[in-house]
Write an enzyme that holds these catalytic residues in place. Structure first.
Site, short mmCIF file in Angstrom:
data_model
loop_
_atom_site.label_atom_id
_atom_site.label_comp_id
_atom_site.label_asym_id
_atom_site.label_seq_id
_atom_site.Cartn_x
_atom_site.Cartn_y
_atom_site.Cartn_z
N HIS A 54 1.72 1.85 -3.23
CA HIS A 54 0.77 2.73 -3.91
C HIS A 54 1.31 4.16 -3.97
O HIS A 54 0.55 5.10 -4.14
CB HIS A 54 -0.59 2.72 -3.21
CG HIS A 54 -1.31 1.42 -3.34
ND1 HIS A 54 -2.55 1.19 -2.75
CD2 HIS A 54 -0.99 0.26 -3.96
CE1 HIS A 54 -2.94 -0.05 -3.02
NE2 HIS A 54 -2.01 -0.63 -3.75
N ASP A 66 0.87 -1.18 0.00
CA ASP A 66 0.00 0.00 0.00
C ASP A 66 0.90 1.23 0.00
O ASP A 66 2.06 1.12 -0.38
CB ASP A 66 -0.97 -0.02 1.19
CG ASP A 66 -2.30 0.66 0.87
OD1 ASP A 66 -2.26 1.86 0.52
OD2 ASP A 66 -3.36 0.02 0.97
#
Length: 435
Positions: free
Chosen positions: A267, A244
């Site tokens: 991310h 993430d």
């Protein structure tokens, strides 16, 4: 060629972390090459040492840890010995600390009692965030190069069955004023690796993050750092392998410096998401991100703002309608490889209907953003596009600049999606709108 560069960059960062074990009391001197927005306070010297006992048989060592902390608080150093494993099965509130070091040479392992942790971990009042422990106080340092293991696999499997469970965050830095965290190895966090809340003047230096699922159930929401209601934070010289955000600046994060990171599988380095909660004011300002390598990721530079009307991404992530501002954000110098978007700025986060987003534009403004000196290759997943800058209204975005963006897709294209933004300030090839 790419592999050689990646390995040399990563090994260099790990070497920085290893040398940091010669702990420096001067946090300001330890920061480099950029300096924080405001000077970091120097840590006081310590004059006594306490060694934490361990049962050595899998029994909870939390009482031994608290005993050592109380004994060496106010001017001491607590040592977790190199040849020992320490089991934590109790939620520890360590916000009473002052002028103390925690030298982690061995391994700290959290139990896999998911029922206990769901009932007793510390609820932080933001996005269902809970933490195994709370580390706070004044002039608190945690370093040594040892390992902190969140025993995450049981949580990855449980979350696949129920995405509303409360998964503890590995490192809860809560209410800390003046501190150095690192070098440390962080492994298998159930959720975020760091939640930094209501804290100021903290340096994270030489953090090695890794922990993937060993089953078919992914390790989700494993952000490297989330800062929240915190000021004057430095994150540097670290290697992050996660799934993430590498770093995420949550509401009311100010004066944040991030530099010399290698992020893999993430991310990106993200502002937000912001504006998720109606009637709340979110501010992120004065952020400088420098010298990042980003590989196998969805994004490099990312700003995520919810629209003015409620929307939902999933059962545990929904919202929109909040207000506030994103201001004075700089992304400077990045090497990317196999990244979907080199740049992604959106005021329609969580809203797939662009028409509806434009009809109810975000109440949270974005201004004074500078993105420069990017090079590398995207994954090609968004061909022919390598970036997207989409505002919900021209009235809510201003002074967004890009320069020296040398990023292409594997096919050699360098197109951008641009909407409701002043294209004269962008040095990129805007060829499409979000419609």
């Amino acid at each position: 060629m790419r592999l050689t560069h990646v390995l040399s960059h990563t090994l260099g960062l790990l070497a920085l972390g290893a040398t940091a074990e010669a702990f420096s009391r001067s946090r300001e001197a330890a920061c480099g090459p950029k300096k924080p927005f405001r000077p970091l306070p120097t840590s006081q010297s310590r004059d006594k040492t306490c060694h934490v006992r361990s049962h050595g048989d899998g029994t909870d060592d939390s009482d031994y840890i608290l005993s050592a902390l109380n004994q060496c608080n106010h001017g001491g150093k607590v040592v977790f010995d190199e040849d020992k494993e320490y089991i934590i099965g109790t939620a520890l509130n360590m916000t009473f600390l002052k002028n103390i070091d925690l030298e982690v040479l061995g391994t700290i392992l959290f139990t896999n009692d998911t029922d206990y942790w769901q009932a007793n971990s510390f609820k932080q009042g933001f996005q269902n965030a809970t933490t195994f422990f709370q580390l706070g106080g004044e002039d608190v340092n945690m370093y040594g190069g040892g390992t902190i293991n969140g025993n995450g696999q049981v949580w990855y499997d449980l979350y696949a069955e129920d995405d509303l469970i409360l998964r503890p965050i590995l490192m809860g830095i809560i209410g800390l004023n003046g501190g150095t965290i690192g070098p440390l190895k962080l492994r298998y966090s159930p959720q975020y690796y760091h939640f930094v809340a209501n804290s100021s003047n903290v340096l994270f230096d030489g953090i090695d993050i890794s922990g993937y699922s060993k089953s078919d159930n992914e390790a989700k929401n494993t952000d490297g750092w989330d800062t929240y209601r915190s000021n004057n934070i430095v994150i540097q010289n670290s290697v992050i392998n996660n799934g993430d955000d590498c770093v995420s600046f949550k509401p009311n994060s100010t004066n944040i410096l991030v530099q010399n990171l290698h992020c893999n599988g993430s991310h990106g380095i993200s502002v937000g998401s912001l504006g998720q909660y109606k009637d709340e004011v979110d501010i992120v300002e004065n952020v400088y991100v420098y010298n990042i390598s980003m590989f196998n990721a969805s994004d490099m530079a990312r700003i995520k703002v919810w629209p003015g009307t409620p929307s939902a991404l999933s059962a545990d992530l929904q919202g929109g309608g909040g207000s506030g501002s994103v201001k004075n954000i700089t992304y400077d110098t990045a090497l990317i490889d196999n990244v979907d978007w080199a740049i992604e700025i959106t005021q329609c986060y969580g809203q797939k209907n662009t028409t509806l987003c434009n009809e109810y534009p975000s109440s949270l403004t974005i201004s004074d953003v500078h993105i420069k000196n990017f090079r590398g290759t995207t994954s090609g997943s968004e061909d022919p596009y390598v970036g997207t800058i989409v505002c919900s209204s021209p009235d809510t975005c201003s002074d967004i600049y890009t320069s020296n963006i040398n990023v292409t897709s594997p096919d050699g294209t360098n197109d951008f999606v641009c909407d409701n933004v002043d294209e004269s300030l962008l040095s990129v090839n805007c060829t499409a709108t979000s419609d």
